[in-house]
Design an enzyme around this catalytic site. Structure first.
Site, short mmCIF file in Angstrom:
data_model
loop_
_atom_site.label_atom_id
_atom_site.label_comp_id
_atom_site.label_asym_id
_atom_site.label_seq_id
_atom_site.Cartn_x
_atom_site.Cartn_y
_atom_site.Cartn_z
CE1 TYR A 77 -4.31 1.86 0.24
CE2 TYR A 77 -2.87 3.11 1.78
CZ TYR A 77 -4.43 3.23 0.96
OH TYR A 77 -4.56 4.35 0.56
CG PHE A 129 -6.96 17.98 -24.34
CD1 PHE A 129 -6.87 17.67 -26.15
CD2 PHE A 129 -6.74 16.89 -23.76
CE1 PHE A 129 -7.14 15.57 -26.29
CE2 PHE A 129 -7.25 15.76 -23.86
CZ PHE A 129 -7.80 15.21 -25.25
CB THR A 130 -11.56 17.79 -24.75
OG1 THR A 130 -10.73 16.01 -24.63
CG2 THR A 130 -12.14 17.61 -25.77
CG ASP A 220 -1.30 17.89 -22.04
OD1 ASP A 220 -0.89 17.67 -21.27
OD2 ASP A 220 -2.38 18.22 -22.36
CE LYS A 263 -3.49 9.91 -24.31
NZ LYS A 263 -4.16 11.69 -24.03
NE ARG A 387 -9.97 15.34 -29.90
CZ ARG A 387 -11.02 14.31 -29.01
NH1 ARG A 387 -12.57 15.04 -29.15
NH2 ARG A 387 -10.27 13.56 -28.50
CG PHE A 454 -16.06 13.73 -27.06
CD1 PHE A 454 -15.81 15.27 -26.63
CD2 PHE A 454 -15.16 12.92 -27.65
CE1 PHE A 454 -15.13 15.09 -25.73
CE2 PHE A 454 -14.48 12.84 -26.55
CZ PHE A 454 -13.85 14.09 -25.62
C1 LIG Z 1 -5.01 11.88 -23.41
C2 LIG Z 1 -4.60 13.47 -22.83
C3 LIG Z 1 -5.57 14.06 -21.61
C4 LIG Z 1 -5.77 13.25 -20.84
O1 LIG Z 1 -5.51 11.93 -20.00
P1 LIG Z 1 -5.57 11.05 -19.42
O2 LIG Z 1 -5.39 9.82 -18.86
O3 LIG Z 1 -6.31 10.73 -20.85
O4 LIG Z 1 -7.03 11.25 -18.75
C5 LIG Z 1 -4.60 15.58 -21.28
N1 LIG Z 1 -4.19 16.27 -22.47
C6 LIG Z 1 -3.40 15.47 -23.87
C7 LIG Z 1 -3.21 16.02 -24.11
C8 LIG Z 1 -3.94 14.62 -24.19
O5 LIG Z 1 -3.78 13.72 -25.29
#
Ligand SMILES: *Cc1c(COP(=O)(O)O)cnc(C)c1O
Length: 462
Positions: A77, A129-130, A220, A263, A387, A454
């Site tokens: 833990y 970004f969303t 980011d 990613k 998109r 979306f």
């Molecule tokens: C995917 C993504 C996020 C969010 O991350 P999650 O792991 O899906 O929560 C934030 N910023 C960018 C540029 C992304 O591609």
């Protein structure tokens, strides 16, 4: 002996050790599946998809080195060995001393927004970004787009369409005051602009500007190695630098960063924030306990953190990142041969179809990109995503649609998953859909969720 000539062809820098069979379906089957999914590719069953280009998020193929690490999970833990190994690698590759793991990138965005943003604040960034924007808004902030104008033009061939326009940024700082701007953020490459990178020169300029006004600069860094690759390939003075060196230099200009490990890090789940700001670190380390889990696992299993740590070592390898971007380039070059309208330059993680030019007879209210994504699935079982107007959502204050300039279908490449032959099949299908484009009539939205519509919106064919 024949003379060796310089080789133009390239191939995946790995061989396949385990396979996952995919289902072949008929057009009739897919027509039914698309209808049941409300013509939203997010609502399709994965097993009904032939080539899945929905997203590169968490869809990566891990290496044997990462899988071997999965067996070494220390599932304590508190204070797991894998956590410390991952932290060491975060210091090594991003140059940030402090680190908090989270289950995904948006969990890090949530905490950073809560910690740094006060109601009434403005957060400038190189395009929205969303998930990033929704957390900024939920914290009471307003996102302001300060990306260069070229980013909103699908045809502009500017090599660094992810750049911040320093004049837009400075004008905003002067207008609202530096104390209303908790931080400026840059993503690289910019997903919503078509996977477009920023240049090191632009980053330096933005960093000077934020320093001048005493505003923090955050990153980011979700696809930072792709941005580093583009800097190496396109920016003078960086040709001989390694991806590792460029990544470190990029990070050196930021106060902190957040990452979706799904990613660059080539795992299936994970995220984190890393910073040199001790105050933000201490607050985040405390806050993570409420939302994610103890600060030494942040919603992840020990084995997940081990796979992330090993993924970090692989992501900076030139062959790995070069193959990824070249696969995208190959796809773009093939589609171009059929005259399919695309966003230029080709991005790092995806090819974007320009739905406005693909379906010029459809008004934006008829959701051309959503229509196109559905038609491609029906044609061949290839799954991309919208998109455009659907992703852009509604204005938080007026409730009106936010009409984006770009109306795109994204075909995103999972890392190390598909081969060149898959791409050839996909290209043929899109070329066929392009031939039949005049028959498409658009969609009507019949269900609309409140947040990030979306993902779950449903449509009917007109
Ligand atoms: C995917 C993504 C996020 C969010 O991350 P999650 O792991 O899906 O929560 C934030 N910023 C960018 C540029 C992304 O591609």
């Amino acid at each position: 002996m024949a003379k060796r000539v310089a080789k133009k062809s390239w191939a995946e820098p790995y061989k396949i050790k385990m396979v996952e069979p995919i289902k072949m379906t008929t057009r009739g089957y897919r027509e039914k599946a698309a209808k049941e999914a409300g013509y939203n590719t997010f609502l399709l069953k994965s097993e009904d998809v032939y080539i899945d280009l929905l997203t590169d998020s968490g869809t990566n193929a891990m290496s044997d080195y990462q899988w071997a690490g999965m067996m070494l999970g220390d599932e304590a833990y508190a204070g797991s060995r894998n956590f410390y190994y991952l932290w060491d690698n975060v210091k090594k590759y991003y140059g940030m001393p402090y680190f908090v793991p989270t289950h995904q990138g948006r969990a890090a965005e949530h905490m950073i927004s809560k910690i740094m943003i006060k109601p009434g604040d403005f957060i400038p960034g190189n395009m929205y970004f969303t998930t990033t924007r929704v957390h900024q808004e939920l914290a009471g902030g307003t996102f302001v787009d300060v990306i260069i104008d070229e980013a909103h033009d699908a045809q502009s061939k500017h090599p660094f369409k992810g750049n911040v326009d320093p004049r837009k940024l400075e004008a905003l700082i002067k207008k609202v005051g530096a104390d209303k701007i908790p931080y400026v953020f840059m993503a690289g490459p910019v997903n919503m602009a078509g996977g477009q990178p920023f240049s090191m020169a632009n980053l330096k300029e933005v960093s000077k500007l934020t320093e001048k006004y005493g505003v923090k600069l955050w990153f980011d860094a979700t696809r930072a190695t792709e941005n580093a690759y583009f800097i190496k390939m396109k920016e003078k003075g960086y040709e001989k630098k390694s991806i590792e060196q460029i990544l470190l230099e990029m990070c050196s200009y930021y106060d902190g960063l957040w990452v979706s490990a799904k990613k660059d890090l080539m795992v299936n789940i994970g995220g984190f924030l890393a910073t040199r700001n001790k105050k933000v670190f201490e607050e985040a380390r405390n806050m993570v306990v409420i939302y994610e889990g103890l600060h030494s696992y942040g919603g992840l299993a020990g084995r997940d953190m081990e796979a992330m740590a090993r993924g970090l070592e692989e992501m900076v390898q030139f062959d790995n990142i070069s193959m990824r971007v070249r696969q995208v380039e190959y796809c773009g070059a093939e589609l171009e041969k059929y005259g399919v309208p695309l966003v230029y330059p080709f991005g790092g993680h995806a090819i974007f179809l320009d739905a406005k030019r693909f379906l010029p007879h459809l008004k934006q209210d008829l959701f051309p990109a959503q229509t196109l994504a559905a038609e491609i699935y029906i044609d061949s079982g290839v799954r991309g995503m919208e998109r455009g107007l659907v992703s852009s959502g509604r204005d938080a204050k007026t409730g009106e649609h936010r009409y984006p300039k770009l109306e795109l279908v994204r075909l995103t490449f999972p890392r190390r998953v598909y081969t060149q032959s898959h791409i050839d099949v996909m290209v043929e299908s899109i070329a066929d859909v392009y031939e039949k484009r005049k028959s498409m009539k658009g969609l009507k939205m019949v269900y609309e969720p409140k947040y990030l519509r979306f993902f779950q919106a449903r449509f009917k064919k007109l």
